[in-house]
Design a protein around this motif. Structure first.
Motif, PDB file in Angstrom:
ATOM      1  N   SER A 150       2.953   5.726  -3.099  1.00 57.88           N
ATOM      2  CA  SER A 150       4.112   6.498  -3.547  1.00 57.88           C
ATOM      3  C   SER A 150       4.149   6.574  -5.072  1.00 57.88           C
ATOM      4  O   SER A 150       4.420   7.638  -5.656  1.00 57.88           O
ATOM      5  N   THR A 151       3.858   5.469  -5.744  1.00 55.40           N
ATOM      6  CA  THR A 151       3.841   5.441  -7.207  1.00 55.40           C
ATOM      7  C   THR A 151       2.753   6.357  -7.754  1.00 55.40           C
ATOM      8  O   THR A 151       2.983   7.126  -8.697  1.00 55.40           O
ATOM      9  N   LEU A 152       1.565   6.290  -7.167  1.00 57.82           N
ATOM     10  CA  LEU A 152       0.461   7.136  -7.624  1.00 57.82           C
ATOM     11  C   LEU A 152       0.764   8.613  -7.421  1.00 57.82           C
ATOM     12  O   LEU A 152       0.454   9.452  -8.275  1.00 57.82           O
TER      13      LEU A 152
ATOM     14  N   ALA B 185       3.742   9.963  -7.370  1.00 56.97           N
ATOM     15  CA  ALA B 185       4.772  10.351  -8.333  1.00 56.97           C
ATOM     16  C   ALA B 185       4.146  10.578  -9.713  1.00 56.97           C
ATOM     17  O   ALA B 185       4.493  11.542 -10.411  1.00 56.97           O
ATOM     18  N   GLN B 186       3.221   9.721 -10.125  1.00 63.88           N
ATOM     19  CA  GLN B 186       2.550   9.882 -11.411  1.00 63.88           C
ATOM     20  C   GLN B 186       1.721  11.165 -11.433  1.00 63.88           C
ATOM     21  O   GLN B 186       1.709  11.898 -12.423  1.00 63.88           O
ATOM     22  N   SER B 187       1.041  11.420 -10.345  1.00 66.00           N
ATOM     23  CA  SER B 187       0.223  12.630 -10.247  1.00 66.00           C
ATOM     24  C   SER B 187       1.097  13.884 -10.315  1.00 66.00           C
ATOM     25  O   SER B 187       0.755  14.855 -10.997  1.00 66.00           O
ATOM     26  N   HIS B 188       2.211  13.850  -9.613  1.00 67.29           N
ATOM     27  CA  HIS B 188       3.123  14.993  -9.618  1.00 67.29           C
ATOM     28  C   HIS B 188       3.692  15.209 -11.013  1.00 67.29           C
ATOM     29  O   HIS B 188       3.795  16.350 -11.483  1.00 67.29           O
ATOM     30  N   LYS B 189       4.071  14.151 -11.694  1.00 58.17           N
ATOM     31  CA  LYS B 189       4.607  14.261 -13.054  1.00 58.17           C
ATOM     32  C   LYS B 189       3.557  14.838 -14.004  1.00 58.17           C
ATOM     33  O   LYS B 189       3.863  15.705 -14.824  1.00 58.17           O
ATOM     34  N   ALA B 190       2.316  14.387 -13.882  1.00 60.50           N
ATOM     35  CA  ALA B 190       1.243  14.912 -14.730  1.00 60.50           C
ATOM     36  C   ALA B 190       1.024  16.397 -14.455  1.00 60.50           C
ATOM     37  O   ALA B 190       0.801  17.181 -15.379  1.00 60.50           O
TER      38      ALA B 190
ATOM     39  N   GLY C  86       0.819  -1.208   0.000  1.00 61.15           N
ATOM     40  CA  GLY C  86       0.000   0.000   0.000  1.00 61.15           C
ATOM     41  C   GLY C  86       0.849   1.252   0.000  1.00 61.15           C
ATOM     42  O   GLY C  86       0.560   2.209  -0.729  1.00 61.15           O
ATOM     43  N   LEU C  87       1.907   1.280   0.794  1.00 60.34           N
ATOM     44  CA  LEU C  87       2.810   2.436   0.812  1.00 60.34           C
ATOM     45  C   LEU C  87       3.520   2.602  -0.530  1.00 60.34           C
ATOM     46  O   LEU C  87       3.651   3.722  -1.036  1.00 60.34           O
ATOM     47  N   TYR C  88       3.959   1.468  -1.098  1.00 60.14           N
ATOM     48  CA  TYR C  88       4.625   1.520  -2.400  1.00 60.14           C
ATOM     49  C   TYR C  88       3.667   2.041  -3.475  1.00 60.14           C
ATOM     50  O   TYR C  88       4.019   2.897  -4.283  1.00 60.14           O
ATOM     51  N   ARG C  89       2.456   1.518  -3.476  1.00 57.30           N
ATOM     52  CA  ARG C  89       1.464   1.910  -4.488  1.00 57.30           C
ATOM     53  C   ARG C  89       1.088   3.389  -4.336  1.00 57.30           C
ATOM     54  O   ARG C  89       0.968   4.114  -5.327  1.00 57.30           O
TER      55      ARG C  89
END
Length: 95
Positions: free
Chosen positions: A26-28, A30-35, A21-24
């Motif tokens: 963090s990934t979400l 990062a994707q949101s920040h990149k977008a 859950g923490l990994y997921r």
């Protein structure tokens, strides 16, 4: 009561789930920040393009110089040549 082997399995599953859950998350994030960064970059690029267009429109030379496809030059040249022909004819008439 559950045996110690079952408890180890339960807590292992709990730790694995929390870790995933923490990994997921963090990934979400990062994707949101990149977008968000991409959207901001595109917004700034469009603003720069608009500013360049406005600057070009504002600092464009007068319309009479740039419009007409060069017709005003040929008309002026024609008038100049006609004027020199008239002068040439007039000078011969005086002789």
């Amino acid at each position: 009561m559950a045996s110690s082997g079952v408890n180890v399995l339960r807590y292992s599953a709990l730790i694995a789930g929390v870790s995933y859950g923490l990994y997921r998350q963090s990934t979400l994030n990062a994707q949101s920040h990149k977008a968000q960064v991409d959207r901001e970059y595109q917004r700034q690029a469009s603003l720069i393009t608009q500013a360049k267009a406005e600057f070009k429109k504002k600092n464009m030379p007068p319309e009479s110089v740039t419009k007409g496809g060069g017709d005003h030059v040929s008309v002026g040249l024609r008038m100049l040549l006609m004027g020199t022909e008239l002068i040439h004819i007039a000078s011969h008439a005086w002789k």
